[in-house]
Design an enzyme around this catalytic site. Structure first.
Site, PDB file in Angstrom:
ATOM      1  N   PHE A 199     -36.145 -36.641  46.454  1.00 35.44           N
ATOM      2  CA  PHE A 199     -37.233 -37.106  45.598  1.00 35.44           C
ATOM      3  C   PHE A 199     -36.758 -38.333  44.836  1.00 35.44           C
ATOM      4  O   PHE A 199     -35.718 -38.285  44.173  1.00 35.44           O
ATOM      5  CB  PHE A 199     -37.667 -36.023  44.605  1.00 35.44           C
ATOM      6  CG  PHE A 199     -38.818 -36.474  43.740  1.00 35.44           C
ATOM      7  CD1 PHE A 199     -40.123 -36.448  44.206  1.00 35.44           C
ATOM      8  CD2 PHE A 199     -38.585 -36.972  42.464  1.00 35.44           C
ATOM      9  CE1 PHE A 199     -41.177 -36.897  43.426  1.00 35.44           C
ATOM     10  CE2 PHE A 199     -39.630 -37.428  41.670  1.00 35.44           C
ATOM     11  CZ  PHE A 199     -40.937 -37.375  42.157  1.00 35.44           C
TER      12      PHE A 199
ATOM     13  N   ASP B  16     -29.055 -41.947  43.338  1.00 31.11           N
ATOM     14  CA  ASP B  16     -30.158 -41.647  42.434  1.00 31.11           C
ATOM     15  C   ASP B  16     -29.672 -40.558  41.473  1.00 31.11           C
ATOM     16  O   ASP B  16     -29.635 -39.378  41.827  1.00 31.11           O
ATOM     17  CB  ASP B  16     -31.381 -41.175  43.232  1.00 31.11           C
ATOM     18  CG  ASP B  16     -32.564 -40.833  42.324  1.00 31.11           C
ATOM     19  OD1 ASP B  16     -32.372 -40.744  41.100  1.00 31.11           O
ATOM     20  OD2 ASP B  16     -33.677 -40.648  42.856  1.00 31.11           O
TER      21      ASP B  16
ATOM     22  N   LYS C 116     -34.674 -40.351  33.070  1.00 32.62           N
ATOM     23  CA  LYS C 116     -34.819 -39.056  32.410  1.00 32.62           C
ATOM     24  C   LYS C 116     -33.984 -38.933  31.128  1.00 32.62           C
ATOM     25  O   LYS C 116     -34.435 -39.371  30.084  1.00 32.62           O
ATOM     26  CB  LYS C 116     -34.537 -37.917  33.403  1.00 32.62           C
ATOM     27  CG  LYS C 116     -35.646 -37.835  34.475  1.00 32.62           C
ATOM     28  CD  LYS C 116     -35.730 -36.499  35.156  1.00 32.62           C
ATOM     29  CE  LYS C 116     -37.025 -36.346  35.926  1.00 32.62           C
ATOM     30  NZ  LYS C 116     -36.976 -36.759  37.329  1.00 32.62           N
TER      31      LYS C 116
HETATM   32  C1  LIG Z   1     -37.755 -37.684  38.198  1.00 38.15           C
HETATM   33  C2  LIG Z   1     -37.014 -38.359  39.272  1.00 38.15           C
HETATM   34  C3  LIG Z   1     -37.378 -39.642  39.713  1.00 38.15           C
HETATM   35  C4  LIG Z   1     -38.601 -40.371  39.203  1.00 38.15           C
HETATM   36  O1  LIG Z   1     -38.546 -40.615  37.845  1.00 38.15           O
HETATM   37  P1  LIG Z   1     -39.897 -41.034  37.071  1.00 38.15           P
HETATM   38  O2  LIG Z   1     -39.422 -41.332  35.686  1.00 38.15           O
HETATM   39  O3  LIG Z   1     -40.831 -39.865  37.150  1.00 38.15           O
HETATM   40  O4  LIG Z   1     -40.453 -42.209  37.756  1.00 38.15           O
HETATM   41  C5  LIG Z   1     -36.589 -40.246  40.672  1.00 38.15           C
HETATM   42  N1  LIG Z   1     -35.511 -39.615  41.177  1.00 38.15           N
HETATM   43  C6  LIG Z   1     -35.141 -38.389  40.786  1.00 38.15           C
HETATM   44  C7  LIG Z   1     -33.910 -37.772  41.364  1.00 38.15           C
HETATM   45  C8  LIG Z   1     -35.883 -37.713  39.825  1.00 38.15           C
HETATM   46  O5  LIG Z   1     -35.526 -36.488  39.463  1.00 38.15           O
END
Ligand SMILES: *Cc1c(COP(=O)(O)O)cnc(C)c1O
Length: 414
Positions: A147, A232, A261
């Site tokens: 994700f 990521d 986050k």
């Molecule tokens: C939440 C998340 C995203 C996206 O972040 P947003 O602030 O919602 O755009 C991307 N990568 C990972 C691993 C995430 O947990």
């Protein structure tokens, strides 16, 4: 034109079930709203207290209403909220310097969200090869269950059908391989490959950590083929794993890393970190963001970093992780028909369920514990990183009560 109000909408504070909302209905929301928070606890609009093991999905690393964060935000709010990135922003330069001092990175681009941090990372990886005279190297290898966000490029990177469907042709340039399949990965690397994009711990995909030796293998593979390792760490970063960033457990470093986050502790903020080499194509005019790195965000970001880097903070995360995982393992052994597996890293923990995860999340909510679902029928536990033994005990007691009730139900049914 009829200017009279439509059916007077009731305020959230009334939280009436089935009240039509003017919000686009993209979320299946629980009938629950909150009024205030303190530390790891939230108080709902109807006065009930909840232990928050969701933390806004791994966001509130310092808990709610942390005095140092509140002070930083309110002080900055009285001075200056926003100026354009066409001027120097000293608080941002300071935060970037601190982040680069603490990590592999030499340069930072600030964003407002995780998806934007990924967009910067993806563009940077492509631009790096273009700057080297290889513009045909633009493809990134990604992993099933990943994700990376909800923008057009990041849903293509994540490759999940349910997020792509109906939104037209996916953005080109992503090749997905099965999670943990080294052979398929090596076979996917071709003359157009720019790099490998991976979460050190898959979050939304079901709390699946990449073993440290696999991350080391990815680093070697990238070096061998002259491609970039792009991490990521939007969910796994900023102390969540018990290290500042999860990849530190493996001893290898990426070329580019997306963060968000936890980095703003609840203030919308993200960052793309990179080595100077990987970022060399991103010269003036190649990328931008109106809000990214504005003084208000940077004041909060610096305050969050103060908290995370305070002596003993990450040790507490590691200790609470150990305690929590031990207690969860006991519960798994006692209720094997309810909990199939405990997995995760630091305070990014997942319970793989034998019962539907959504039902278990709802049962925990009734017990006063907030958690979040994830793919692979997993319940995610993402507490604020400031929790202590009391919160671990309260949470595991709630999980125990819910698991016992499910075990009871299934034995009655048998
Ligand atoms: C939440 C998340 C995203 C996206 O972040 P947003 O602030 O919602 O755009 C991307 N990568 C990972 C691993 C995430 O947990």
């Amino acid at each position: 034109m009829n200017t009279s109000p439509k059916n007077a909408p009731s305020g959230v504070s009334k939280a009436e079930p089935n009240t039509p909302s003017a919000l686009l209905p993209t979320y299946a929301r629980a009938e629950l709203a909150f009024e205030r928070g303190s530390g790891a606890w939230l108080t709902s609009t109807d006065g009930r207290r909840y232990l928050d093991f969701a933390a806004g999905i791994a966001v509130n690393v310092a808990g709610h209403a942390h005095p140092h964060l509140v002070q930083a935000l309110t002080e900055q709010a009285g001075k200056l909220w926003h100026v354009s990135n066409v001027y120097r922003i000293p608080e941002g330069e300071r935060l970037a310097k601190r982040l680069t001092d603490l990590t592999f990175a030499d340069v930072v681009f600030f964003t407002n969200s995780g998806a934007e941090a990924l967009e910067c990372a993806i563009k940077m990886a492509r631009k790096y090869h273009a700057a080297n005279g290889n513009p045909e190297r633009y493809r990134l290898i990604t992993f099933e269950g990943a994700f990376h966000g909800r923008t057009l490029a990041t849903i293509a990177a994540g490759g999940q059908k349910k997020y792509l469907e109906g939104f037209g042709p996916p953005v080109e340039g992503f090749d997905q391989v099965p999670f943990g399949d080294h052979k398929a990965l090596e076979a996917a690397i071709g003359p157009e490959t720019a790099g490998i994009l991976i979460e050190p711990v898959q979050g939304e995909g079901g709390v699946r950590p990449v073993p440290p030796q696999c991350l080391r293998g990815l680093r070697e593979l990238c070096d061998k083929h002259g491609i970039l390792l792009v991490l990521d760490e939007v969910q796994s970063g900023v102390g969540r794993s018990g290290k500042l960033f999860a990849h530190e457990w493996s001893g290898v470093t990426p070329d580019i890393m997306a963060v968000a986050k936890g980095i703003g502790g609840g203030f919308p903020m993200g960052a793309c970190l990179a080595t100077r080499e990987a970022g060399k194509g991103m010269v003036a005019g190649t990328h931008g963001s109106t809000y990214g790195g504005n003084p208000l965000a940077m004041a909060v970001g610096n305050a969050v970093l103060d908290v995370i880097t305070a002596p003993g903070f990450l040790e507490n995360v590691q200790q609470m992780s150990l305690r929590l995982s031990q207690r969860l393992a006991e519960l798994k052994d006692r209720f094997p028909g309810v909990i199939a597996e405990v997995r995760g890293s630091g305070l990014l923990m997942g319970l793989k369920m034998q019962v539907p995860n959504t039902e278990f999340v709802a049962a925990l909510r009734n017990e006063g514990l907030l958690t979040v679902g994830a793919g692979d029928n997993v319940v995610r536990l993402l507490p604020p990183l400031i929790i202590g033994e009391d919160e671990v005990r309260t949470a595991t007691e709630a999980i125990e009560r819910a698991a016992a009730a499910f075990a009871q139900k299934s034995s009655n049914a048998a």
